[in-house]
Design a protein around this motif. Sequence first.
Motif, PDB file in Angstrom:
ATOM      1  N   HIS A   9       0.871  -1.174   0.000  1.00 40.10           N
ATOM      2  CA  HIS A   9       0.000   0.000   0.000  1.00 40.10           C
ATOM      3  C   HIS A   9       0.913   1.231   0.000  1.00 40.10           C
ATOM      4  CE1 HIS A   9      -3.009   2.933   0.950  1.00 40.10           C
ATOM      5  NE2 HIS A   9      -3.946   2.034   1.164  1.00 40.10           N
ATOM      6  N   GLU A  11       0.482   4.303   0.142  1.00 39.79           N
ATOM      7  CA  GLU A  11       0.123   5.502   0.902  1.00 39.79           C
ATOM      8  C   GLU A  11       0.112   5.267   2.406  1.00 39.79           C
ATOM      9  OE1 GLU A  11      -3.557   6.888  -0.667  1.00 39.79           O
ATOM     10  OE2 GLU A  11      -2.741   7.291  -2.663  1.00 39.79           O
ATOM     11  N   ARG A  12       0.571   4.112   2.840  1.00 37.89           N
ATOM     12  CA  ARG A  12       0.654   3.823   4.269  1.00 37.89           C
ATOM     13  C   ARG A  12       2.117   3.681   4.659  1.00 37.89           C
ATOM     14  NH1 ARG A  12      -4.197  -0.592   5.347  1.00 37.89           N
ATOM     15  NH2 ARG A  12      -5.937   0.849   4.973  1.00 37.89           N
ATOM     16  N   GLU A  39       5.809   1.843  -5.601  1.00 40.21           N
ATOM     17  CA  GLU A  39       6.227   1.390  -4.275  1.00 40.21           C
ATOM     18  C   GLU A  39       7.747   1.396  -4.129  1.00 40.21           C
ATOM     19  OE1 GLU A  39       2.933  -1.770  -5.147  1.00 40.21           O
ATOM     20  OE2 GLU A  39       3.941  -0.228  -6.339  1.00 40.21           O
ATOM     21  N   SER A  63       1.550  -9.461  -0.031  1.00 45.39           N
ATOM     22  CA  SER A  63       0.745  -8.244   0.010  1.00 45.39           C
ATOM     23  C   SER A  63       0.920  -7.588   1.365  1.00 45.39           C
ATOM     24  CB  SER A  63      -0.731  -8.594  -0.226  1.00 45.39           C
ATOM     25  OG  SER A  63      -1.566  -7.499   0.071  1.00 45.39           O
ATOM     26  N   GLY A  65      -0.520  -4.524   3.310  1.00 47.48           N
ATOM     27  CA  GLY A  65      -1.543  -3.486   3.315  1.00 47.48           C
ATOM     28  C   GLY A  65      -2.843  -4.046   3.849  1.00 47.48           C
ATOM     29  N   THR A  69      -5.154  -4.014  -1.139  1.00 40.66           N
ATOM     30  CA  THR A  69      -3.825  -4.393  -1.611  1.00 40.66           C
ATOM     31  C   THR A  69      -3.784  -5.874  -1.959  1.00 40.66           C
ATOM     32  OG1 THR A  69      -2.912  -2.717  -0.113  1.00 40.66           O
ATOM     33  CG2 THR A  69      -1.357  -4.275  -1.081  1.00 40.66           C
TER      34      THR A  69
END
Length: 298
Positions: A9, A11-12, A39, A63, A65, A69
């Motif tokens: 993810h 944006e995390r 990423e 994965s 997220g 995700t």
Amino acid sequence: MSTVLIVAHAERAEALAASKLLAAWLEAEGHAASMGGAEAAAIDRADLACDHAGRAVPDLAVSVGGDGTMLRAVDLVAAGGVPVLGVNVGHLGYLTEFEPTQMIETVAAALRGSLRISERMMVSARVRRRADSDERERHADARSDARGTRTWTGLNEVVLEKRDLGHTVRLEVWLDGDVFATYAADGLITSTPTGSTAYSLSAGGAIVAPTHSSLQLTPVAPHMLFDRSLLLAPDTEIGIRVVSERPALVAVDGRSAAMLTTGDELVVTRAPYDARFVTAGGDSFHRVLKHKFGLKDR
């Protein structure tokens, strides 16, 4: 040496930090790591960036997220039979089984072949245009067969839904070639057992164990007496024809796919391949379900 695709993810911050740690550990252990360009740039590892369309099939996808995700990872690798290991970063999810503190040990165990693989059925969709219809744009994620027919696959669901607010659409449904009913509704959801806890649940569909094999057809806000969700055999062919003058939109696992107008048809079937999830086994789905709904022992 194994090749591992990391799908994070972007944006995390916690997901990016965990991904950077995982990439470094993989390389230290003699494995190869790769990531999508965004990423890889976000963790200052442009050397890990790969073109998913042209890359070699990895041995494992991780994965990092939430469920979104995880859906993206499955979309990238399921057709190649690659198992996906989900690391949960953020809210409690149904698909991501492992916590960040378990990440290294579970990835190591997965690469050794010490963890179980759970098969999850997927759903496939294709559009048939009426004879006098012009071709419309399809989503970039659609795949073509030798005849040029576009198909989409998803882990959770295929949705055919109204485009215009304040109106319903009329959708004629047939099952295995036999006309079943015409729905006046906001839309119809065809979900897998895994997707039964996604959009279908919010529309009143049943919760189905994710390892079960079936298709569930659930109306969204139907304007008719028959408003039940149908649990169908996994090899059922579900056809949905737009019979109203209003257009309807197709989405697969939340991704926009196509727009249908009067006479166009959506055909939904079981996908030709399953998703493969790395799992520790046990009753993790039941635990997540219980926690999600705040269920008590007594």
